[in-house]
Design a protein around this motif. Sequence first.
Motif, PDB file in Angstrom:
ATOM      1  N   THR A 102       0.832  -1.210   0.000  1.00 15.79           N
ATOM      2  CA  THR A 102       0.000   0.000   0.000  1.00 15.79           C
ATOM      3  C   THR A 102       0.865   1.258   0.000  1.00 15.79           C
ATOM      4  O   THR A 102       0.604   2.211  -0.750  1.00 15.79           O
ATOM      5  CB  THR A 102      -0.888   0.013   1.264  1.00 15.79           C
ATOM      6  OG1 THR A 102      -1.554  -1.243   1.374  1.00 15.79           O
ATOM      7  CG2 THR A 102      -1.905   1.131   1.213  1.00 15.79           C
ATOM      8  N   THR A 103       1.870   1.257   0.851  1.00 13.21           N
ATOM      9  CA  THR A 103       2.733   2.438   1.001  1.00 13.21           C
ATOM     10  C   THR A 103       3.349   2.808  -0.343  1.00 13.21           C
ATOM     11  O   THR A 103       3.315   3.974  -0.763  1.00 13.21           O
ATOM     12  CB  THR A 103       3.848   2.139   2.035  1.00 13.21           C
ATOM     13  OG1 THR A 103       3.217   1.755   3.257  1.00 13.21           O
ATOM     14  CG2 THR A 103       4.737   3.343   2.264  1.00 13.21           C
ATOM     15  N   GLU A 104       3.919   1.830  -1.025  1.00 14.25           N
ATOM     16  CA  GLU A 104       4.548   2.147  -2.306  1.00 14.25           C
ATOM     17  C   GLU A 104       3.504   2.565  -3.344  1.00 14.25           C
ATOM     18  O   GLU A 104       3.749   3.445  -4.167  1.00 14.25           O
ATOM     19  CB  GLU A 104       5.374   0.972  -2.840  1.00 14.25           C
ATOM     20  CG  GLU A 104       6.153   1.411  -4.074  1.00 14.25           C
ATOM     21  CD  GLU A 104       7.171   0.388  -4.558  1.00 14.25           C
ATOM     22  OE1 GLU A 104       8.332   0.756  -4.754  1.00 14.25           O
ATOM     23  OE2 GLU A 104       6.779  -0.780  -4.742  1.00 14.25           O
ATOM     24  N   LEU A 207      -8.277   5.470  -3.144  1.00 16.36           N
ATOM     25  CA  LEU A 207      -8.711   4.809  -1.907  1.00 16.36           C
ATOM     26  C   LEU A 207      -7.583   3.962  -1.356  1.00 16.36           C
ATOM     27  O   LEU A 207      -7.024   3.122  -2.069  1.00 16.36           O
ATOM     28  CB  LEU A 207      -9.917   3.901  -2.170  1.00 16.36           C
ATOM     29  CG  LEU A 207     -11.220   4.559  -2.603  1.00 16.36           C
ATOM     30  CD1 LEU A 207     -12.306   3.489  -2.757  1.00 16.36           C
ATOM     31  CD2 LEU A 207     -11.662   5.647  -1.631  1.00 16.36           C
ATOM     32  N   ASP A 208      -7.268   4.202  -0.069  1.00 20.53           N
ATOM     33  CA  ASP A 208      -6.342   3.320   0.636  1.00 20.53           C
ATOM     34  C   ASP A 208      -7.189   2.155   1.158  1.00 20.53           C
ATOM     35  O   ASP A 208      -7.928   2.296   2.137  1.00 20.53           O
ATOM     36  CB  ASP A 208      -5.678   4.103   1.777  1.00 20.53           C
ATOM     37  CG  ASP A 208      -4.878   3.207   2.708  1.00 20.53           C
ATOM     38  OD1 ASP A 208      -4.960   1.976   2.571  1.00 20.53           O
ATOM     39  OD2 ASP A 208      -4.173   3.754   3.588  1.00 20.53           O
ATOM     40  N   ALA A 209      -7.087   1.028   0.475  1.00 19.92           N
ATOM     41  CA  ALA A 209      -7.943  -0.122   0.796  1.00 19.92           C
ATOM     42  C   ALA A 209      -7.186  -1.203   1.559  1.00 19.92           C
ATOM     43  O   ALA A 209      -7.589  -2.370   1.568  1.00 19.92           O
ATOM     44  CB  ALA A 209      -8.546  -0.690  -0.482  1.00 19.92           C
ATOM     45  N   ALA A 210      -6.081  -0.800   2.240  1.00 18.19           N
ATOM     46  CA  ALA A 210      -5.256  -1.782   2.963  1.00 18.19           C
ATOM     47  C   ALA A 210      -6.087  -2.611   3.939  1.00 18.19           C
ATOM     48  O   ALA A 210      -5.852  -3.801   4.105  1.00 18.19           O
ATOM     49  CB  ALA A 210      -4.131  -1.072   3.716  1.00 18.19           C
ATOM     50  N   GLN A 211      -7.074  -1.963   4.593  1.00 20.00           N
ATOM     51  CA  GLN A 211      -7.878  -2.691   5.587  1.00 20.00           C
ATOM     52  C   GLN A 211      -9.265  -3.011   5.050  1.00 20.00           C
ATOM     53  O   GLN A 211     -10.162  -3.352   5.818  1.00 20.00           O
ATOM     54  CB  GLN A 211      -8.010  -1.852   6.879  1.00 20.00           C
ATOM     55  CG  GLN A 211      -6.706  -1.424   7.505  1.00 20.00           C
ATOM     56  CD  GLN A 211      -5.951  -2.573   8.163  1.00 20.00           C
ATOM     57  OE1 GLN A 211      -6.481  -3.686   8.321  1.00 20.00           O
ATOM     58  NE2 GLN A 211      -4.700  -2.331   8.530  1.00 20.00           N
ATOM     59  N   ALA A 212      -9.454  -2.883   3.743  1.00 17.94           N
ATOM     60  CA  ALA A 212     -10.786  -3.118   3.172  1.00 17.94           C
ATOM     61  C   ALA A 212     -10.857  -4.423   2.394  1.00 17.94           C
ATOM     62  O   ALA A 212     -11.793  -5.211   2.575  1.00 17.94           O
ATOM     63  CB  ALA A 212     -11.186  -1.955   2.269  1.00 17.94           C
ATOM     64  N   ILE A 366      -2.019  -8.619  20.468  1.00 21.66           N
ATOM     65  CA  ILE A 366      -2.749  -7.449  19.966  1.00 21.66           C
ATOM     66  C   ILE A 366      -1.693  -6.400  19.636  1.00 21.66           C
ATOM     67  O   ILE A 366      -0.520  -6.574  19.966  1.00 21.66           O
ATOM     68  CB  ILE A 366      -3.747  -6.856  21.000  1.00 21.66           C
ATOM     69  CG1 ILE A 366      -3.003  -6.400  22.267  1.00 21.66           C
ATOM     70  CG2 ILE A 366      -4.860  -7.832  21.319  1.00 21.66           C
ATOM     71  CD1 ILE A 366      -3.771  -5.397  23.083  1.00 21.66           C
ATOM     72  N   ARG A 367      -2.102  -5.297  19.000  1.00 21.82           N
ATOM     73  CA  ARG A 367      -1.131  -4.243  18.754  1.00 21.82           C
ATOM     74  C   ARG A 367      -1.440  -3.065  19.669  1.00 21.82           C
ATOM     75  O   ARG A 367      -2.606  -2.734  19.887  1.00 21.82           O
ATOM     76  CB  ARG A 367      -1.167  -3.790  17.294  1.00 21.82           C
ATOM     77  CG  ARG A 367      -0.079  -2.764  17.025  1.00 21.82           C
ATOM     78  CD  ARG A 367       0.105  -2.444  15.568  1.00 21.82           C
ATOM     79  NE  ARG A 367       0.992  -1.286  15.483  1.00 21.82           N
ATOM     80  CZ  ARG A 367       1.220  -0.597  14.392  1.00 21.82           C
ATOM     81  NH1 ARG A 367       0.663  -0.934  13.257  1.00 21.82           N
ATOM     82  NH2 ARG A 367       2.024   0.446  14.416  1.00 21.82           N
ATOM     83  N   THR A 368      -0.380  -2.452  20.199  1.00 22.69           N
ATOM     84  CA  THR A 368      -0.556  -1.243  20.989  1.00 22.69           C
ATOM     85  C   THR A 368       0.327  -0.157  20.402  1.00 22.69           C
ATOM     86  O   THR A 368       1.371  -0.446  19.824  1.00 22.69           O
ATOM     87  CB  THR A 368      -0.163  -1.485  22.457  1.00 22.69           C
ATOM     88  OG1 THR A 368       1.205  -1.891  22.489  1.00 22.69           O
ATOM     89  CG2 THR A 368      -1.033  -2.541  23.110  1.00 22.69           C
TER      90      THR A 368
HETATM   91  N1  C6P Z   1      -1.216  -0.765   8.809  1.00 25.07           N
HETATM   92  C1  C6P Z   1      -1.381  -1.606  11.074  1.00 25.07           C
HETATM   93  O1  C6P Z   1      -0.979  -2.288  12.025  1.00 25.07           O
HETATM   94  P1  C6P Z   1       1.957  -1.416   4.192  1.00 25.07           P
HETATM   95  O2  C6P Z   1       2.890  -1.243   5.356  1.00 25.07           O
HETATM   96  O3  C6P Z   1       2.426  -0.638   2.988  1.00 25.07           O
HETATM   97  O4  C6P Z   1       1.636  -2.837   3.890  1.00 25.07           O
HETATM   98  O5  C6P Z   1       0.546  -0.793   4.653  1.00 25.07           O
HETATM   99  C2  C6P Z   1       0.492   0.535   5.116  1.00 25.07           C
HETATM  100  C3  C6P Z   1      -0.900   0.869   5.522  1.00 25.07           C
HETATM  101  C4  C6P Z   1      -1.599   1.807   4.790  1.00 25.07           C
HETATM  102  N2  C6P Z   1      -2.877   2.103   5.076  1.00 25.07           N
HETATM  103  C5  C6P Z   1      -3.539   1.510   6.081  1.00 25.07           C
HETATM  104  C6  C6P Z   1      -4.976   1.856   6.336  1.00 25.07           C
HETATM  105  C7  C6P Z   1      -2.875   0.566   6.870  1.00 25.07           C
HETATM  106  O6  C6P Z   1      -3.538  -0.025   7.877  1.00 25.07           O
HETATM  107  C8  C6P Z   1      -1.524   0.251   6.618  1.00 25.07           C
HETATM  108  C9  C6P Z   1      -0.773  -0.701   7.490  1.00 25.07           C
HETATM  109  C10 C6P Z   1      -0.610  -1.666   9.780  1.00 25.07           C
HETATM  110  O7  C6P Z   1      -2.381  -0.905  11.154  1.00 25.07           O
HETATM  111  C11 C6P Z   1       0.847  -1.424   9.978  1.00 25.07           C
HETATM  112  S1  C6P Z   1       1.190   0.203  10.555  1.00 25.07           S
END
Ligand code: C6P
Length: 414
Positions: A102-104, A207-212, A366-368
């Motif tokens: 996602t970052t790249e 859209l940042d869909a990393a969590q979608a 879990i993450r903190t």
């Molecule tokens: N969130 C979390 O523990 P990468 O690192 O490129 O795979 O994903 C980055 C990223 C971008 N957008 C969202 C909404 C994300 O949740 C993440 C990654 C992880 O919440 C690691 S910080």
Amino acid sequence: MKSGIINKTIYDVDKIRKDFPILESMIHGKPLCYLDNAATTQKPKSVIASDVNYYTHLNSNIHRGVHSLSEAATKAYEDARIRVQKFINASSEKEIIFTRGTTESINLVAQTLGRSILKEGDEIIISTMEHHSNIVPWQLIAAEKKAKIKIIPIIDKGDLILDEYRKLLSPKTKIVSVVYVSNSLGTINDVETIISLAHKQNIPVLLDAAQAVNHLPVDVQKLDCDFLAFSGHKLYGPTGIGVLYGKSHYLESMPPYQGGGDMISKVTFEETTFNSLPYKFEAGTSNIAGTIGLGAAIDYVNTIGINNIAAYEHKLLEYATEELLKINGLRIIGQSDNKCSLISFVLDNIHPHDVGTFLDFEGIAIRTGHHCTQPLMDRFGVPATSRASFGLYNTKYEVDILAAGIKKIIEVFK
Ligand code: C6P
């Protein structure tokens, strides 16, 4: 680890858990209770096997050789692209660019589209709940181009204020880049409205869909987003592989991101012409094994069905929310009516890092911390939260383990 009744209603989670060898682990003598899926998901046997198979039978560079191994590796790599295309319903595989994550993907758009369209005084709209990956790339290009970043505010429940978003949109707005599902709040944003309002003014939306993509069915044509970014490792696939979807007319118009092998058509010392889509954006030898592994992960998710996963996780989240809200001194950060996949919480007078360390001794991961959303933490006036995030294999029983662990730490810290 035993599961509960709700777990059988949508799919047989006990059977599914057997596909993930790591879930058998013991941590500090206790069965692993893995609730850090927003950071990264665990991998099914089929994804692990894909990696072993690639290096055992296929390893070769792609798009370069005429020999059999290279042709087989290229075919497997391009098959993975088609799996991704179908998974998000892109209209062509040329719209699928493989990146590191996602970052790249977001950096690519900021450095190519951003660099070519932004001028002094232009504006980029993001939101209060962005991950740093959807803040910093825009700050970098904004500083270079003397552009400004405008922020969509949120209410205490954790929803974006769309009336304020409407007011931010103007002829100065050149791109809108927002998170689909917040990694810190779990809010599912109303991206359909965000996109349609931007499109009325011909503004592209990322859209940042990393969590979608791992929690909801995502159809880029239905959403009509212009770009969509996600990472393989949150979708039960390998690390180091991600996707940028882009509408082809934007991708065609954008300059390349990096120069090197594979992204060229012809090179002389005087001039270089670039390869066609998607290769124009895939310079150098790619993460071939990772890409094929992502294809295997998508196959795995498809066998369960993303709609089933969404329904199952929704019930689990409802149950977890109910159970955690019963705990005195626990406050949930992010209580949108439209949420998925995770619960961020704080405990009175106990630092999240102590919560995380204590729960680890109970076998619970879990993450903190600030979850790479520091401006969001500032908005809620907390330095950090504890976050339990769910995946397709988590169970009601694990929620009970979590709730018991939290009650225990409250007792100990009394
Ligand atoms: N969130 C979390 O523990 P990468 O690192 O490129 O795979 O994903 C980055 C990223 C971008 N957008 C969202 C909404 C994300 O949740 C993440 C990654 C992880 O919440 C690691 S910080």
